[in-house]
Design an enzyme around this catalytic site. Structure first.
Site, mmCIF file in Angstrom:
data_model
loop_
_atom_site.group_PDB
_atom_site.id
_atom_site.type_symbol
_atom_site.label_atom_id
_atom_site.label_comp_id
_atom_site.label_asym_id
_atom_site.label_seq_id
_atom_site.Cartn_x
_atom_site.Cartn_y
_atom_site.Cartn_z
ATOM 1 N N ALA A 21 0.796 -1.228 0.000
ATOM 2 C CA ALA A 21 0.000 0.000 0.000
ATOM 3 C C ALA A 21 0.827 1.275 0.000
ATOM 4 O O ALA A 21 0.274 2.358 -0.186
ATOM 5 C CB ALA A 21 -0.916 -0.017 1.224
ATOM 6 N N ASN A 22 2.133 1.163 0.197
ATOM 7 C CA ASN A 22 2.938 2.381 0.349
ATOM 8 C C ASN A 22 3.431 2.963 -0.965
ATOM 9 O O ASN A 22 4.066 4.008 -0.970
ATOM 10 C CB ASN A 22 4.150 2.112 1.259
ATOM 11 C CG ASN A 22 5.060 1.042 0.694
ATOM 12 O OD1 ASN A 22 4.717 -0.136 0.750
ATOM 13 N ND2 ASN A 22 6.187 1.431 0.133
ATOM 14 N N SER A 23 3.158 2.292 -2.077
ATOM 15 C CA SER A 23 3.788 2.711 -3.335
ATOM 16 C C SER A 23 2.869 2.432 -4.525
ATOM 17 O O SER A 23 1.991 1.556 -4.448
ATOM 18 C CB SER A 23 5.099 1.915 -3.503
ATOM 19 O OG SER A 23 5.703 2.177 -4.747
ATOM 20 N N GLY A 24 3.068 3.170 -5.607
ATOM 21 C CA GLY A 24 2.478 2.854 -6.903
ATOM 22 C C GLY A 24 0.981 2.606 -6.882
ATOM 23 O O GLY A 24 0.192 3.412 -6.379
ATOM 24 N N GLY A 26 -0.790 0.405 -5.288
ATOM 25 C CA GLY A 26 -1.369 0.184 -3.965
ATOM 26 C C GLY A 26 -1.715 1.509 -3.296
ATOM 27 O O GLY A 26 -2.800 1.665 -2.722
ATOM 28 N N SER A 163 -0.817 -9.263 -14.310
ATOM 29 C CA SER A 163 -0.047 -8.469 -15.270
ATOM 30 C C SER A 163 -0.258 -9.071 -16.657
ATOM 31 O O SER A 163 -0.638 -10.249 -16.781
ATOM 32 C CB SER A 163 1.432 -8.554 -14.889
ATOM 33 O OG SER A 163 2.252 -8.324 -16.005
ATOM 34 N N TYR A 188 8.546 -14.416 -13.172
ATOM 35 C CA TYR A 188 7.534 -13.358 -12.990
ATOM 36 C C TYR A 188 6.238 -13.760 -13.705
ATOM 37 O O TYR A 188 5.148 -13.682 -13.112
ATOM 38 C CB TYR A 188 8.059 -12.024 -13.543
ATOM 39 C CG TYR A 188 7.089 -10.869 -13.356
ATOM 40 C CD1 TYR A 188 6.778 -10.395 -12.075
ATOM 41 C CD2 TYR A 188 6.467 -10.252 -14.448
ATOM 42 C CE1 TYR A 188 5.886 -9.339 -11.898
ATOM 43 C CE2 TYR A 188 5.580 -9.200 -14.276
ATOM 44 C CZ TYR A 188 5.294 -8.736 -13.002
ATOM 45 O OH TYR A 188 4.412 -7.691 -12.824
HETATM 46 N N1 LIG Z 1 3.471 -0.916 -12.813
HETATM 47 C C1 LIG Z 1 3.192 -1.704 -13.831
HETATM 48 O O1 LIG Z 1 3.372 -1.337 -15.020
HETATM 49 C C2 LIG Z 1 2.635 -3.069 -13.593
HETATM 50 C C3 LIG Z 1 2.316 -3.862 -14.701
HETATM 51 C C4 LIG Z 1 1.752 -5.110 -14.500
HETATM 52 C C5 LIG Z 1 1.495 -5.550 -13.220
HETATM 53 N N2 LIG Z 1 1.815 -4.776 -12.146
HETATM 54 C C6 LIG Z 1 1.550 -5.323 -10.809
HETATM 55 O O2 LIG Z 1 1.044 -4.301 -9.975
HETATM 56 C C7 LIG Z 1 1.294 -4.614 -8.604
HETATM 57 C C8 LIG Z 1 1.753 -3.370 -7.866
HETATM 58 O O3 LIG Z 1 3.002 -2.961 -8.355
HETATM 59 P P1 LIG Z 1 3.395 -1.441 -8.613
HETATM 60 O O4 LIG Z 1 3.527 -1.280 -10.070
HETATM 61 O O5 LIG Z 1 2.521 -0.531 -7.854
HETATM 62 O O6 LIG Z 1 4.896 -1.450 -8.028
HETATM 63 P P2 LIG Z 1 5.566 -0.725 -6.768
HETATM 64 O O7 LIG Z 1 5.365 0.744 -6.846
HETATM 65 O O8 LIG Z 1 6.964 -1.241 -6.761
HETATM 66 O O9 LIG Z 1 4.764 -1.302 -5.549
HETATM 67 C C9 LIG Z 1 4.946 -2.641 -5.126
HETATM 68 C C10 LIG Z 1 4.529 -2.741 -3.689
HETATM 69 O O10 LIG Z 1 4.686 -4.106 -3.264
HETATM 70 C C11 LIG Z 1 5.412 -4.092 -2.036
HETATM 71 N N3 LIG Z 1 6.123 -5.334 -1.769
HETATM 72 C C12 LIG Z 1 7.167 -5.882 -2.438
HETATM 73 N N4 LIG Z 1 7.591 -6.992 -1.819
HETATM 74 C C13 LIG Z 1 6.787 -7.159 -0.736
HETATM 75 C C14 LIG Z 1 6.731 -8.104 0.308
HETATM 76 N N5 LIG Z 1 7.602 -9.118 0.404
HETATM 77 N N6 LIG Z 1 5.773 -7.969 1.256
HETATM 78 C C15 LIG Z 1 4.910 -6.951 1.212
HETATM 79 N N7 LIG Z 1 4.920 -6.003 0.263
HETATM 80 C C16 LIG Z 1 5.858 -6.111 -0.702
HETATM 81 C C17 LIG Z 1 6.355 -2.912 -2.172
HETATM 82 O O11 LIG Z 1 6.897 -2.555 -0.898
HETATM 83 P P3 LIG Z 1 8.298 -1.751 -0.793
HETATM 84 O O12 LIG Z 1 7.998 -0.339 -1.189
HETATM 85 O O13 LIG Z 1 8.680 -1.938 0.627
HETATM 86 O O14 LIG Z 1 9.234 -2.413 -1.766
HETATM 87 C C18 LIG Z 1 5.403 -1.888 -2.742
HETATM 88 O O15 LIG Z 1 4.596 -1.345 -1.732
HETATM 89 C C19 LIG Z 1 2.322 -5.762 -8.619
HETATM 90 O O16 LIG Z 1 1.660 -6.966 -8.287
HETATM 91 C C20 LIG Z 1 2.784 -5.819 -10.071
HETATM 92 O O17 LIG Z 1 3.139 -7.122 -10.482
HETATM 93 C C21 LIG Z 1 2.377 -3.552 -12.305
#
Ligand SMILES: NC(=O)c1ccc[n+]([C@@H]2O[C@H](COP(=O)([O-])OP(=O)(O)OC[C@H]3O[C@@H](n4cnc5c(N)ncnc54)[C@H](OP(=O)(O)O)[C@@H]3O)[C@@H](O)[C@H]2O)c1
Length: 318
Positions: A21-24, A26, A163, A188
């Site tokens: 929830a802290n990033s992106g 979430g 994804s 992945y």
């Molecule tokens: N962005 C895209 O283009 C894209 C495309 C396809 C799918 N997705 C999917 O979207 C979802 C969210 O990703 P995002 O793009 O928002 O990336 P993000 O900004 O990197 O956010 C990922 C989040 O997951 C957390 N996380 C990672 N490892 C963890 C763990 N072991 N336990 C608990 N939390 C953990 C991270 O925490 P920290 O900040 O502490 O690392 C961060 O809060 C993911 O499932 C990703 O596969 C994203």
């Protein structure tokens, strides 16, 4: 009609747990849910990052922050709480589920959003390959442990964030953890295919038991978050860094990328086992629409097998 965050119905009285929830995506998901009145539990592995994100949300939206003047407080806002949750540590997952049960005794929405992408091979605290553990096994165990609370809700939903990589995925049952051969992109894709397979299998099981809880999946297309920078930081690939710079104009904002999962979580018209993604550029950008799942997810025997293996690895079999 184009679906936006403004289309989210009133969520007053609802309790949602969002992982990562802290990033992106979430963070944007929390922002949209709390703005419609939900109480949002922010599942984060870092207490420090989680609290910074929570404060940022409260400050920007004029919610019930200690800093906000009473007249600035938006009365329709819900509340934001933090939950320690490391999905790559099954003891942390079990403790988090127990905390939700003890602190709230209820749950309406679970959004399995957290993820990692394409790191070099490394292991979770329990010895599982990191992407399998973080993207699939941790959320699988969390969902199983929280289902008793979701079943009590009149509008329970579980959203599995996947994804476009699912379309390239294959579940390699002979080497699930990449012990014999590890390809970080295959791992992945495998984990993201596992997300949609779990969404479908969970919905089948919920329906069979007569539960009204919905299980759905969503993917964001390409969204500008910390996912790609974190991936580069872990794998050090200059080629991938260059590739991301070249395709940067295709990326949409994190707020846009969060819409499909928000649709799956809240739209009254979302269907059981529905799968939602962006509606433009072959699913890379745009507003939420139903999108096809990977063909492999349609195989019921494979779904059952993945479920059984996950229950065994997650220590859920009695
Ligand atoms: N962005 C895209 O283009 C894209 C495309 C396809 C799918 N997705 C999917 O979207 C979802 C969210 O990703 P995002 O793009 O928002 O990336 P993000 O900004 O990197 O956010 C990922 C989040 O997951 C957390 N996380 C990672 N490892 C963890 C763990 N072991 N336990 C608990 N939390 C953990 C991270 O925490 P920290 O900040 O502490 O690392 C961060 O809060 C993911 O499932 C990703 O596969 C994203």
């Amino acid at each position: 009609m184009t679906w936006t965050a403004a289309s989210i119905p009133d969520l007053s009285g609802r309790l949602a747990l969002v992982t990562g929830a802290n990033s992106g995506l979430g963070l944007e998901t929390c922002r949209a849910l709390v703005a419609r009145g939900a109480t949002v539990v922010m599942g984060c592995r870092s207490r420090q990052k989680g609290e910074a994100a929570r404060q940022a949300l409260l400050a920007v939206a004029g919610g019930p922050s200690p800093q906000a003047a009473a007249e600035d407080v938006n009365p329709s806002w819900g509340a934001l709480d933090l939950l320690d949750l490391d999905l790559a540590d099954l003891a942390s997952v079990r403790a988090a589920a127990a905390n939700v049960a003890a602190s709230y005794g209820r749950l309406d929405l679970l959004i399995n959003n957290a993820g990692v992408m394409a790191p070099p091979r490394s292991l979770s605290r329990d010895g599982f390959e990191l992407q399998f553990a973080t993207n699939h096994l941790g959320p699988f165990v969390l969902t199983s442990l929280l289902l008793p609370l979701l079943r009590q809700s009149s509008a329970g939903r579980v959203v599995h964030v996947t994804s476009g990589a699912q379309y390239f995925g294959r579940i390699n049952f002979d080497d699930l953890q990449g012990e014999r051969h590890y390809d970080r992109w295959r791992a992945y894709s495998q984990s993201k295919l596992a997300n949609v397979m779990t969404a479908l299998e969970l919905q089948r099981r919920l329906q069979a038991e007569g539960s009204g809880v919905l299980s759905l999946a969503a993917h964001p297309g390409l969204a500008r978050t910390n996912l790609q920078p974190a991936s580069i930081a872990m794998n050090g690939s200059q080629l991938e860094a260059l590739a991301y710079r070249l395709i940067d104009p295709l990326f949409q904002s994190a707020a846009m990328g969060a819409l499909p999962q928000l649709y799956a979580a809240t739209a009254p018209q979302a269907s059981p086992a529905g799968h939602y993604g962006p509606n433009q550029l072959g699913g890379l950008r745009g507003h939420p629409t139903p999108v096809r799942m990977a063909t492999a997810a349609g195989n019921p025997e494979l779904r059952q097998r993945l479920w059984d293996v996950s229950e065994a690895l997650g220590g859920l079999q009695s």
